[in-house]
Design a protein around this motif. Sequence first.
Motif, PDB file in Angstrom:
ATOM      1  N   GLY A 124      13.614  -3.999 -74.995  1.00 18.39           N
ATOM      2  CA  GLY A 124      14.361  -3.981 -76.241  1.00 18.39           C
ATOM      3  C   GLY A 124      15.711  -4.660 -76.145  1.00 18.39           C
ATOM      4  N   THR A 125      16.679  -4.139 -76.890  1.00 17.75           N
ATOM      5  CA  THR A 125      18.018  -4.727 -76.989  1.00 17.75           C
ATOM      6  C   THR A 125      18.937  -4.076 -75.968  1.00 17.75           C
ATOM      7  OG1 THR A 125      17.672  -5.102 -79.352  1.00 17.75           O
ATOM      8  CG2 THR A 125      19.939  -5.208 -78.545  1.00 17.75           C
TER       9      THR A 125
ATOM     10  N   ALA B  67      21.600  -4.860 -84.633  1.00 17.28           N
ATOM     11  CA  ALA B  67      21.479  -4.731 -83.183  1.00 17.28           C
ATOM     12  C   ALA B  67      22.129  -5.908 -82.467  1.00 17.28           C
ATOM     13  CB  ALA B  67      20.006  -4.611 -82.795  1.00 17.28           C
TER      14      ALA B  67
ATOM     15  N   CYS C  99      12.577  -5.503 -81.592  1.00 17.51           N
ATOM     16  CA  CYS C  99      13.952  -5.607 -82.081  1.00 17.51           C
ATOM     17  C   CYS C  99      14.836  -6.247 -81.026  1.00 17.51           C
ATOM     18  CB  CYS C  99      14.484  -4.226 -82.449  1.00 17.51           C
ATOM     19  SG  CYS C  99      16.145  -4.256 -83.137  1.00 17.51           S
TER      20      CYS C  99
ATOM     21  N   PRO D 222      15.011 -13.278 -88.598  1.00 19.67           N
ATOM     22  CA  PRO D 222      14.361 -12.349 -87.650  1.00 19.67           C
ATOM     23  C   PRO D 222      13.670 -13.107 -86.537  1.00 19.67           C
ATOM     24  CG  PRO D 222      13.116 -12.487 -89.701  1.00 19.67           C
ATOM     25  CD  PRO D 222      14.404 -13.224 -89.930  1.00 19.67           C
TER      26      PRO D 222
ATOM     27  N   GLU E  27      14.393   1.481 -78.204  1.00 19.77           N
ATOM     28  CA  GLU E  27      14.343   2.092 -79.528  1.00 19.77           C
ATOM     29  C   GLU E  27      12.988   2.716 -79.799  1.00 19.77           C
ATOM     30  OE1 GLU E  27      15.207   1.042 -84.196  1.00 19.77           O
ATOM     31  OE2 GLU E  27      14.760  -0.563 -82.781  1.00 19.77           O
TER      32      GLU E  27
ATOM     33  N   HIS F 108      20.181   3.011 -82.367  1.00 21.46           N
ATOM     34  CA  HIS F 108      18.874   3.066 -81.719  1.00 21.46           C
ATOM     35  C   HIS F 108      18.677   4.397 -80.983  1.00 21.46           C
ATOM     36  CE1 HIS F 108      17.894  -1.534 -81.355  1.00 21.46           C
ATOM     37  NE2 HIS F 108      17.956  -1.105 -82.598  1.00 21.46           N
TER      38      HIS F 108
ATOM     39  N   PRO G  99      10.859  -2.841 -88.507  1.00 19.70           N
ATOM     40  CA  PRO G  99      11.175  -4.274 -88.474  1.00 19.70           C
ATOM     41  C   PRO G  99      11.749  -4.791 -89.797  1.00 19.70           C
ATOM     42  CG  PRO G  99       8.819  -3.970 -88.715  1.00 19.70           C
ATOM     43  CD  PRO G  99       9.416  -2.602 -88.595  1.00 19.70           C
TER      44      PRO G  99
ATOM     45  N   TYR H 119      10.609   1.620 -84.032  1.00 21.50           N
ATOM     46  CA  TYR H 119      11.290   0.418 -84.517  1.00 21.50           C
ATOM     47  C   TYR H 119      10.799   0.086 -85.917  1.00 21.50           C
ATOM     48  CZ  TYR H 119      11.907  -4.630 -85.166  1.00 21.50           C
ATOM     49  OH  TYR H 119      12.184  -5.866 -85.680  1.00 21.50           O
TER      50      TYR H 119
ATOM     51  N   HIS I 276      18.114  -4.561 -89.892  1.00 21.02           N
ATOM     52  CA  HIS I 276      18.087  -3.741 -88.686  1.00 21.02           C
ATOM     53  C   HIS I 276      18.276  -4.600 -87.437  1.00 21.02           C
ATOM     54  CE1 HIS I 276      16.647  -0.283 -86.267  1.00 21.02           C
ATOM     55  NE2 HIS I 276      16.172  -1.241 -85.486  1.00 21.02           N
ATOM     56  N   GLU I 277      17.537  -5.695 -87.343  1.00 22.31           N
ATOM     57  CA  GLU I 277      17.664  -6.568 -86.176  1.00 22.31           C
ATOM     58  C   GLU I 277      19.057  -7.189 -86.112  1.00 22.31           C
ATOM     59  OE1 GLU I 277      14.636  -9.434 -85.521  1.00 22.31           O
ATOM     60  OE2 GLU I 277      12.993  -8.088 -86.036  1.00 22.31           O
TER      61      GLU I 277
END
Length: 259
Positions: free
Chosen positions: A18-19, A208, A249, A225, A195, A44, A200, A198, A204-205
């Motif tokens: 993830g991020t 982050a 994400c 995205p 997260e 998250h 999408p 998630y 949201h993205e």
Amino acid sequence: MAPTNTPAASQLDVVFDGTWVIVPSVDANNKIIGVNVYSPTCGHPHGAYFTNQLNPNPWPQPPAFYMLDNHGHSVVIQRPSGQVGMDISGISQTINHCVTSNHGIGSSWDLMVSIGVGPDAWASADTVDPQATDPSGKSVPCFAGRDAPKGKVSSLQTLSFSNVTAVEICGAPSDVQGLLPAPWSGNGTLVFEGEIPYTPTLQHERAAITAMANLVGLDLMLNYPLPSSQSMATKPPVLRPMLRSGGFCGASLFSMPPP
């Protein structure tokens, strides 16, 4: 002389999905001696999962993860003294977003995972070319800003540690600590999920990525995205143990030590 009950040496993979902002530390010989991994403050919920196999297939679903509180955690890995980690050049900069930040790490993080030894191998997966299609049908970069990635990005990082004799997660709930076998034996994979679950959406993205940029002090934003990792799969698709279907994400960001 009677034999001693020494735990069998084995391999542990620590996976970050993830991020995440990943900060390796190196010694004078550019060998990795530790890694700090931060989740930027972006709402998250994080999770942890352990299985006594390598390259888990199928990938664990959200109900399998234990939730983690927002604070620092340490993964304490014991192995023979004198064993050193890999050279930092083993982290691929062709499929990862790597920056050398002069701002350091800010305070706007929710969860940190600290590992006090360097891995023997590092693999990056769920790699995408951050390009999207705008309303006119033109191909455009997903990222914008002075610190936008120049190439591909990856959202799955696997750090492999060999000759492991004991593992402990400090700071995690007792149920999470109890996931690790004690005494340690065999192989295993410890997954930190960025997260769960998630949803999408571009908003949201974007939140982050903005939080990650703020944490490291970068000029970076997300305009479109990121494509699903499935779009980068071979045709016909070939299943890989750590390739999940659907979107994801964000992506990992490496804050590398100065050369």
